[in-house]
Design a protein around this motif. Structure first.
Motif, PDB file in Angstrom:
ATOM      1  N   VAL A 149       0.837  -1.203   0.000  1.00  0.00           N
ATOM      2  CA  VAL A 149       0.000   0.000   0.000  1.00  0.00           C
ATOM      3  C   VAL A 149       0.872   1.252   0.000  1.00  0.00           C
ATOM      4  O   VAL A 149       0.662   2.170  -0.793  1.00  0.00           O
ATOM      5  CB  VAL A 149      -0.948   0.016   1.226  1.00  0.00           C
ATOM      6  N   GLN A 150       1.860   1.290   0.895  1.00  0.00           N
ATOM      7  CA  GLN A 150       2.709   2.475   0.980  1.00  0.00           C
ATOM      8  C   GLN A 150       3.517   2.674  -0.290  1.00  0.00           C
ATOM      9  O   GLN A 150       3.705   3.805  -0.753  1.00  0.00           O
ATOM     10  CB  GLN A 150       3.646   2.362   2.185  1.00  0.00           C
ATOM     11  N   GLN A 151       3.981   1.573  -0.869  1.00  0.00           N
ATOM     12  CA  GLN A 151       4.720   1.668  -2.134  1.00  0.00           C
ATOM     13  C   GLN A 151       3.844   2.249  -3.236  1.00  0.00           C
ATOM     14  O   GLN A 151       4.278   3.127  -4.008  1.00  0.00           O
ATOM     15  CB  GLN A 151       5.224   0.281  -2.549  1.00  0.00           C
ATOM     16  N   LEU A 152       2.610   1.798  -3.303  1.00  0.00           N
ATOM     17  CA  LEU A 152       1.697   2.276  -4.339  1.00  0.00           C
ATOM     18  C   LEU A 152       1.305   3.734  -4.108  1.00  0.00           C
ATOM     19  O   LEU A 152       1.174   4.506  -5.072  1.00  0.00           O
ATOM     20  CB  LEU A 152       0.443   1.394  -4.370  1.00  0.00           C
ATOM     21  N   VAL A 153       1.108   4.117  -2.852  1.00  0.00           N
ATOM     22  CA  VAL A 153       0.778   5.518  -2.556  1.00  0.00           C
ATOM     23  C   VAL A 153       1.911   6.428  -3.000  1.00  0.00           C
ATOM     24  O   VAL A 153       1.677   7.485  -3.606  1.00  0.00           O
ATOM     25  CB  VAL A 153       0.487   5.702  -1.050  1.00  0.00           C
ATOM     26  N   ASN A 154       3.133   6.026  -2.715  1.00  0.00           N
ATOM     27  CA  ASN A 154       4.279   6.832  -3.138  1.00  0.00           C
ATOM     28  C   ASN A 154       4.331   6.963  -4.652  1.00  0.00           C
ATOM     29  O   ASN A 154       4.577   8.059  -5.193  1.00  0.00           O
ATOM     30  CB  ASN A 154       5.588   6.212  -2.628  1.00  0.00           C
ATOM     31  N   GLN A 155       4.086   5.850  -5.356  1.00  0.00           N
ATOM     32  CA  GLN A 155       4.088   5.893  -6.820  1.00  0.00           C
ATOM     33  C   GLN A 155       2.961   6.782  -7.341  1.00  0.00           C
ATOM     34  O   GLN A 155       3.147   7.534  -8.300  1.00  0.00           O
ATOM     35  CB  GLN A 155       3.950   4.483  -7.385  1.00  0.00           C
ATOM     36  N   LEU A 156       1.797   6.679  -6.708  1.00  0.00           N
ATOM     37  CA  LEU A 156       0.655   7.476  -7.140  1.00  0.00           C
ATOM     38  C   LEU A 156       0.937   8.965  -6.964  1.00  0.00           C
ATOM     39  O   LEU A 156       0.642   9.771  -7.852  1.00  0.00           O
ATOM     40  CB  LEU A 156      -0.590   7.069  -6.344  1.00  0.00           C
ATOM     41  N   GLN A 157       1.515   9.342  -5.831  1.00  0.00           N
ATOM     42  CA  GLN A 157       1.818  10.750  -5.578  1.00  0.00           C
ATOM     43  C   GLN A 157       2.823  11.288  -6.594  1.00  0.00           C
ATOM     44  O   GLN A 157       2.637  12.386  -7.139  1.00  0.00           O
ATOM     45  CB  GLN A 157       2.369  10.910  -4.154  1.00  0.00           C
ATOM     46  N   VAL A 158       3.864  10.521  -6.845  1.00  0.00           N
ATOM     47  CA  VAL A 158       4.887  10.960  -7.798  1.00  0.00           C
ATOM     48  C   VAL A 158       4.303  11.072  -9.200  1.00  0.00           C
ATOM     49  O   VAL A 158       4.549  12.058  -9.925  1.00  0.00           O
ATOM     50  CB  VAL A 158       6.082   9.979  -7.790  1.00  0.00           C
ATOM     51  N   LEU A 159       3.499  10.077  -9.600  1.00  0.00           N
ATOM     52  CA  LEU A 159       2.946  10.069 -10.954  1.00  0.00           C
ATOM     53  C   LEU A 159       1.972  11.224 -11.169  1.00  0.00           C
ATOM     54  O   LEU A 159       1.993  11.875 -12.228  1.00  0.00           O
ATOM     55  CB  LEU A 159       2.250   8.732 -11.225  1.00  0.00           C
ATOM     56  N   VAL A 160       1.128  11.513 -10.187  1.00  0.00           N
ATOM     57  CA  VAL A 160       0.194  12.627 -10.326  1.00  0.00           C
ATOM     58  C   VAL A 160       0.955  13.946 -10.461  1.00  0.00           C
ATOM     59  O   VAL A 160       0.613  14.796 -11.298  1.00  0.00           O
ATOM     60  CB  VAL A 160      -0.770  12.684  -9.111  1.00  0.00           C
ATOM     61  N   SER A 161       2.026  14.119  -9.683  1.00  0.00           N
ATOM     62  CA  SER A 161       2.831  15.341  -9.770  1.00  0.00           C
ATOM     63  C   SER A 161       3.486  15.468 -11.136  1.00  0.00           C
ATOM     64  O   SER A 161       3.495  16.550 -11.745  1.00  0.00           O
ATOM     65  CB  SER A 161       3.902  15.348  -8.675  1.00  0.00           C
ATOM     66  N   THR A 166       3.572  17.578 -16.885  1.00  0.00           N
ATOM     67  CA  THR A 166       3.732  17.197 -18.290  1.00  0.00           C
ATOM     68  C   THR A 166       2.507  17.546 -19.131  1.00  0.00           C
ATOM     69  O   THR A 166       2.630  18.016 -20.270  1.00  0.00           O
ATOM     70  CB  THR A 166       4.006  15.682 -18.394  1.00  0.00           C
ATOM     71  N   PHE A 167       1.315  17.303 -18.577  1.00  0.00           N
ATOM     72  CA  PHE A 167       0.072  17.546 -19.306  1.00  0.00           C
ATOM     73  C   PHE A 167      -0.645  18.746 -18.692  1.00  0.00           C
ATOM     74  O   PHE A 167      -0.087  19.454 -17.842  1.00  0.00           O
ATOM     75  CB  PHE A 167      -0.819  16.295 -19.247  1.00  0.00           C
ATOM     76  N   GLN A 168      -1.862  18.981 -19.107  1.00  0.00           N
ATOM     77  CA  GLN A 168      -2.636  20.075 -18.520  1.00  0.00           C
ATOM     78  C   GLN A 168      -3.030  19.708 -17.093  1.00  0.00           C
ATOM     79  O   GLN A 168      -3.593  18.645 -16.852  1.00  0.00           O
ATOM     80  CB  GLN A 168      -3.900  20.336 -19.344  1.00  0.00           C
ATOM     81  N   GLU A 169      -2.728  20.600 -16.162  1.00  0.00           N
ATOM     82  CA  GLU A 169      -2.994  20.317 -14.750  1.00  0.00           C
ATOM     83  C   GLU A 169      -4.466  20.048 -14.497  1.00  0.00           C
ATOM     84  O   GLU A 169      -4.826  19.234 -13.649  1.00  0.00           O
ATOM     85  CB  GLU A 169      -2.523  21.483 -13.884  1.00  0.00           C
ATOM     86  N   SER A 170      -5.342  20.701 -15.262  1.00  0.00           N
ATOM     87  CA  SER A 170      -6.782  20.524 -15.047  1.00  0.00           C
ATOM     88  C   SER A 170      -7.239  19.095 -15.305  1.00  0.00           C
ATOM     89  O   SER A 170      -8.260  18.652 -14.779  1.00  0.00           O
ATOM     90  CB  SER A 170      -7.566  21.486 -15.953  1.00  0.00           C
ATOM     91  N   ASP A 171      -6.466  18.341 -16.117  1.00  0.00           N
ATOM     92  CA  ASP A 171      -6.832  16.956 -16.417  1.00  0.00           C
ATOM     93  C   ASP A 171      -6.617  16.030 -15.229  1.00  0.00           C
ATOM     94  O   ASP A 171      -7.094  14.885 -15.242  1.00  0.00           O
ATOM     95  CB  ASP A 171      -6.014  16.434 -17.606  1.00  0.00           C
ATOM     96  N   PHE A 172      -5.912  16.509 -14.203  1.00  0.00           N
ATOM     97  CA  PHE A 172      -5.537  15.624 -13.099  1.00  0.00           C
ATOM     98  C   PHE A 172      -6.002  16.136 -11.741  1.00  0.00           C
ATOM     99  O   PHE A 172      -5.485  15.712 -10.707  1.00  0.00           O
ATOM    100  CB  PHE A 172      -4.016  15.407 -13.110  1.00  0.00           C
ATOM    101  N   LYS A 173      -6.982  17.041 -11.771  1.00  0.00           N
ATOM    102  CA  LYS A 173      -7.520  17.531 -10.504  1.00  0.00           C
ATOM    103  C   LYS A 173      -8.174  16.406  -9.708  1.00  0.00           C
ATOM    104  O   LYS A 173      -8.039  16.325  -8.483  1.00  0.00           O
ATOM    105  CB  LYS A 173      -8.529  18.654 -10.764  1.00  0.00           C
ATOM    106  N   GLU A 174      -8.906  15.534 -10.387  1.00  0.00           N
ATOM    107  CA  GLU A 174      -9.572  14.429  -9.700  1.00  0.00           C
ATOM    108  C   GLU A 174      -8.557  13.472  -9.076  1.00  0.00           C
ATOM    109  O   GLU A 174      -8.796  12.919  -8.000  1.00  0.00           O
ATOM    110  CB  GLU A 174     -10.484  13.679 -10.666  1.00  0.00           C
ATOM    111  N   TRP A 175      -7.416  13.299  -9.733  1.00  0.00           N
ATOM    112  CA  TRP A 175      -6.401  12.399  -9.183  1.00  0.00           C
ATOM    113  C   TRP A 175      -5.745  13.006  -7.953  1.00  0.00           C
ATOM    114  O   TRP A 175      -5.317  12.274  -7.051  1.00  0.00           O
ATOM    115  CB  TRP A 175      -5.360  12.066 -10.251  1.00  0.00           C
TER     116      TRP A 175
END
Length: 568
Positions: A149-161, A166-175
């Protein structure tokens, strides 16, 4: 189609035809409800059969398919669908082997990095990777695989950032909201992480075969918990996806802890093709103790409409086995005033919607023709006591929360930690510690284990006393042999006795939970009495000043009993 004709069709065309067929069948099953016993099993087997064929075909023809343009993310998408199928079937059946298989496929996707290529060039691939991480997180949470769980949370946080840059920030507000949800969820759930599983563990809880039988003079039948409906609605409640912290705790509390075989991932080694081998898809894998009953089925409803909630109850009652009892768990903070012939109700939706989101006691009356256990966690829970006067055939059993929440020494609130009453039912020693102002970081593990041993032994003795009591109400006598209900009932007694002695609310009945029908208190020895056990727990944690005890309970007589626990 003959073998000769089939051999003339390009491999890629066979694959995409099969993939299209699988996709259509997946769409048909994806939104099916997480209830009804057998209606959807046929759908699952059909769609699963297609995905089994598709997965095997791409493994056997991987090189040709890659040459024809098959991308790695497309392979990952198939594996992800299979993981979704397994998890969805777990939610419909509560069978732990499906949950295990879901984990294995998701872990393969993570290890092989199927969505890595083109991740920051194509926003669609980025979203696929994010959805995969979120789904895998849910599986790991339910499995209690906290390191992953902690490994995946870290990956999720890094990927969303990275995606926001890289892309439009508005596309990732939900994430961004998803990340905030999981961080908040883990903060609420990790105060005592991995000290004791919420599930029924044969290492810590008595085997069902050893539970005492209730006298035939009390009851002539023994009911088993076959189904449960779990739902909560609080403003700004802690949740991840559609699983709130309260329903998450109840979900696990009503399952068996998997046996050691569960963690022996005999089939989880990846093949050279990056998954678990062509024969890995085996949803009948036995990972639990075969001598144990199956898990009761659970329908987890996230903020349902009243009509949907009643429809689910009706469906489950219609299919309830003759020896079964249905548990309904409702947790909500809102309540409404009394209506005509009603003492009040639970508000199960946004305020201002009137009666469309109000659950009244009378809403349950049609379902009292079948055995029913209500667990109501709400300030207005006692309004449901009126059901006892109007039931339609079966006597309803009820565990009702206090009308008021007690002041807690720690910085505890429902908005950040979930319900204290629910925590007493699912993790009683954690609830006790939080009540007296202790968190997991404040307690030495040996001290906690000593207290856990004391409480476990005491609960078992109380259960024995209840089972042999001549004054036990038949409503409770017929369910006391079910290990899950027995454990809830004993923890309820512990909760009530703790709150009755808790100094800030001493002698204030509005802070006490209610049991319907009432339980006659069994005769206990002085050392096993409720007050004695609670005082011993207080002595272990140095919190005797938090409670008010009778004069006949002498702390100086307890030191020897507490010290004995160290040698057991």
């Amino acid at each position: 189609m003959s073998q000769q004709q089939n051999s003339n069709i390009p491999v890629s065309e066979v694959f995409w035809t099969l993939a299209d067929k699988a996709d259509k069948k997946f769409s048909n099953i994806r939104d099916l409800p997480y209830y009804q016993r057998t209606r959807h099993d046929t759908y699952f087997y059909k769609v699963f059969k297609v995905y089994t064929q598709l997965w095997k075909f791409q493994q056997e023809n991987r090189q040709k398919l890659v040459e024809a343009g098959l991308k790695r993310w497309e392979i990952g998408e198939i594996a992800s669908r299979i993981g979704q199928l397994y998890f969805g079937q777990y939610m419909r059946t509560s069978e732990a082997n499906y949950l295990s298989e879901s984990y294995i496929f998701y872990e393969a996707i993570l290890t092989r990095e199927y969505f890595k290529e083109g991740l920051f060039q194509d926003v669609n691939i980025a979203n696929k990777q994010l959805r995969f991480l979120a789904r895998f997180l849910m599986v790991c949470l339910v499995l209690n695989r906290r390191e992953m769980v902690q490994q995946l949370v870290n990956q999720l946080q890094v990927l969303v950032s990275e995606c926001k840059r890289t892309f439009q920030e508005s596309d990732f507000k939900e994430w961004k909201v998803v990340v905030q949800e999981i961080v908040r969820f883990l903060k609420a759930d990790t105060a005592f992480m991995n000290i004791r599983p919420l599930r029924y563990s044969l290492v810590l809880d008595p085997h069902p075969d050893t539970l005492p039988n209730v006298s035939a003079a009390i009851t002539k039948r023994n009911l088993k918990l076959r189904d449960a409906v779990l739902s909560s609605f609080h403003h700004n409640e802690v949740k991840f996806s559609e699983l709130t912290i309260d329903t998450f705790r109840m979900l696990q509390c009503l399952e068996w802890e998997p046996s050691g075989l569960f963690y022996q991932s005999t089939g989880s080694k990846l093949s050279h093709n990056g998954a678990t081998g062509a024969t890995r898809i085996n949803y009948s894998q036995d990972i639990a103790d075969p001598t144990l009953p199956t898990n009761p089925r659970k329908a987890v409803l996230y903020r349902p409409s009243l009509t949907h909630f009643i429809a689910v109850l009706a469906t489950i009652c219609e299919e309830l086995p003759s020896d079964g009892i249905l548990l309904v768990y409702l947790s909500a903070s809102g309540s409404c005033g009394a209506a005509q012939n009603e003492p009040g109700c639970i508000l199960f939706g946004p305020r201002g919607d009137g009666g469309s989101n109000c659950i009244y006691p009378s809403d349950f009356l049609p379902f009292t023709r079948r055995p029913l256990l209500l667990v109501i966690d709400n300030d207005n829970s006692k309004a449901f006591k009126i059901i006892e006067e109007s039931q339609k055939g079966e006597s309803v059993a009820m565990l009702l929360s206090p009308s008021c929440s007690p002041p807690i020494a720690s910085n505890y609130s429902h908005h950040s930690n979930g319900s204290l009453f629910t925590m007493f039912l699912t993790s009683p020693l954690q609830a006790f510690c939080l009540l007296i102002g202790l968190s997991g970081t404040d307690i030495d593990l040996d001290t906690y284990n000593k207290a856990e041993l004391l409480l476990s032994q005491s609960l078992n003795k109380w259960g024995m006393a209840l089972a042999t009591s001549d004054t036990l109400n038949p409503v409770w006598g017929q369910v006391l042999g079910d290990p899950f209900i027995r454990r809830l009932l004993l923890r309820f007694i512990f909760c009530k006795e703790v709150l009755a002695l808790y100094a800030p609310v001493y002698n204030k009945t509005e802070f006490l939970p209610t049991c319907v029908p009432s339980l006659s208190i069994p005769v206990l020895s002085s050392s096993d009495s409720f007050q004695s056990v609670i005082l011993q727990l207080c002595s272990i944690f140095g919190a005797t000043k938090c409670f008010i005890f009778s004069e006949d309970v002498l702390p100086e007589n307890l030191l020897t009993d507490v010290d004995k626990l160290c040698t057991l």
